[in-house]
Design an enzyme around this catalytic site. Structure first.
Site, PDB file in Angstrom:
ATOM      1  N   LYS A 195      36.957  28.017  32.699  1.00 18.87           N
ATOM      2  CA  LYS A 195      37.255  26.903  33.597  1.00 18.87           C
ATOM      3  C   LYS A 195      36.270  25.746  33.423  1.00 18.87           C
ATOM      4  O   LYS A 195      35.211  25.889  32.816  1.00 18.87           O
ATOM      5  CB  LYS A 195      37.281  27.393  35.054  1.00 18.87           C
ATOM      6  CG  LYS A 195      38.537  28.198  35.368  1.00 18.87           C
ATOM      7  CD  LYS A 195      38.655  28.546  36.836  1.00 18.87           C
ATOM      8  CE  LYS A 195      40.005  29.202  37.125  1.00 18.87           C
ATOM      9  NZ  LYS A 195      40.132  29.613  38.546  1.00 18.87           N
ATOM     10  N   ARG A 213      39.553  38.281  36.289  1.00 16.34           N
ATOM     11  CA  ARG A 213      40.800  37.746  35.737  1.00 16.34           C
ATOM     12  C   ARG A 213      40.430  36.841  34.562  1.00 16.34           C
ATOM     13  O   ARG A 213      39.766  35.815  34.745  1.00 16.34           O
ATOM     14  CB  ARG A 213      41.574  36.959  36.796  1.00 16.34           C
ATOM     15  CG  ARG A 213      42.922  36.421  36.320  1.00 16.34           C
ATOM     16  CD  ARG A 213      43.641  35.698  37.458  1.00 16.34           C
ATOM     17  NE  ARG A 213      44.940  35.195  37.043  1.00 16.34           N
ATOM     18  CZ  ARG A 213      45.146  33.997  36.492  1.00 16.34           C
ATOM     19  NH1 ARG A 213      44.122  33.165  36.295  1.00 16.34           N
ATOM     20  NH2 ARG A 213      46.363  33.613  36.142  1.00 16.34           N
TER      21      ARG A 213
END
Length: 276
Positions: free
Chosen positions: A222, A256
């Site tokens: 991210k 995740r």
């Protein structure tokens, strides 16, 4: 807290597990458009399972900031064939569908999904909690404000951790009232949070353990990583591994990720730390 029931299989979360991401979208921030055909999908899922993933998370709606809003029909056309393909080839107890739309989730469960991953915790679809409760599947609820198109403008918190904990207290109670037994919370890194707020949240992740439900951490590749390192999502694996270890040390039970092998190695090292 230690187990969740996926299609009759009890998955023990007293030690951490990995969820592999399968994006059936053309515009996801890292791997959008990568899975162009059935062979590519099956190859990726097989590799993730071989590398140690317990969960596979299939999504057809890009929830990145400024992602394109698509119709329910388009999302279904992306997700359902992939679920069918996966369930035909593999036996996966933890097959998750990533959607905030109840109409998508209802069909996804009919097509083999055994977990629901909802970025809105039921806020964006009125019937979501009842549908999940009726299906008796585990529910991953994420913290977010607004929706993917508006969330980047909604980062004004007075006391962020307090507000996130209040949010989960309310959402967990609502889920329980609809008969949802197995709940996982996701603090929502990158969702209605600035880069600085993401790091504050990560450093205080342990404070979310008060809810006595498993915590999922999704920091994989991210912008909190690649913007800090002045690089790209494609070059953010090392940073992802570093922050995955921090997540584990602060109580995360599910990672995740896009890169399962590296996440499993991180968990193996983390387990040695906790043993010794």
């Amino acid at each position: 807290m230690a187990t969740i029931n996926c299609a009759g299989a009890l998955i023990d979360l007293s030690t951490p597990h990995v969820m592999g991401i399968v994006n059936c979208t053309p515009d996801s921030f890292y791997d959008g458009g990568k899975l162009k055909n059935d062979t590519a999908i099956l190859t990726q899922v097989e590799k993730m399972l071989d590398d140690g993933a317990t969960f596979i998370d299939v999504g057809g709606y890009s929830s990145r900031p400024d992602g394109t809003d698509i119709t329910v029909e388009e999302e279904l056309s992306r997700v359902l064939p992939v679920l069918d393909l996966i369930t035909t080839r593999f036996t996966i107890k933890g097959l998750s569908c990533d959607s905030f739309r109840e109409s998508v989730i209802k069909k996804a469960i009919d097509h083999g999904a055994t977990i629901v991953n909802d970025i809105s915790a039921g806020h964006l679809s009125e019937e979501m909690l009842q549908t999940v409760g009726n299906a008796k599947v585990p529910y991953i609820m994420m913290h977010m404000r607004g929706n993917p198109q508006t969330m980047k403008f909604m980062t004004d918190y007075e006391h962020m951790i307090v507000e996130i904990n209040h949010y989960f207290s309310e959402r967990i109670a609502a889920a329980r009232s609809h008969g949802i037994n197995d709940i996982v919370i996701d603090p929502g890194f990158g969702f209605a949070k600035t880069r600085e707020q993401n790091f504050e949240l990560l450093s205080k992740l342990h404070l979310l353990q008060a809810h006595n439900v498993p915590i999922l951490a999704g920091v994989s590749r991210k912008s909190m990583i690649y913007k800090t390192l002045n690089t790209t999502a494609q070059q953010a694996l090392n940073g992802t591994t570093a922050l995955n270890m921090v997540s584990l040390m602060n109580g995360a039970k599910i990672l995740r990720v896009h890169d399962v092998k590296e996440a499993m190695e991180t968990i193996k090292l983390f387990n040695e730390l906790t043993i010794n």
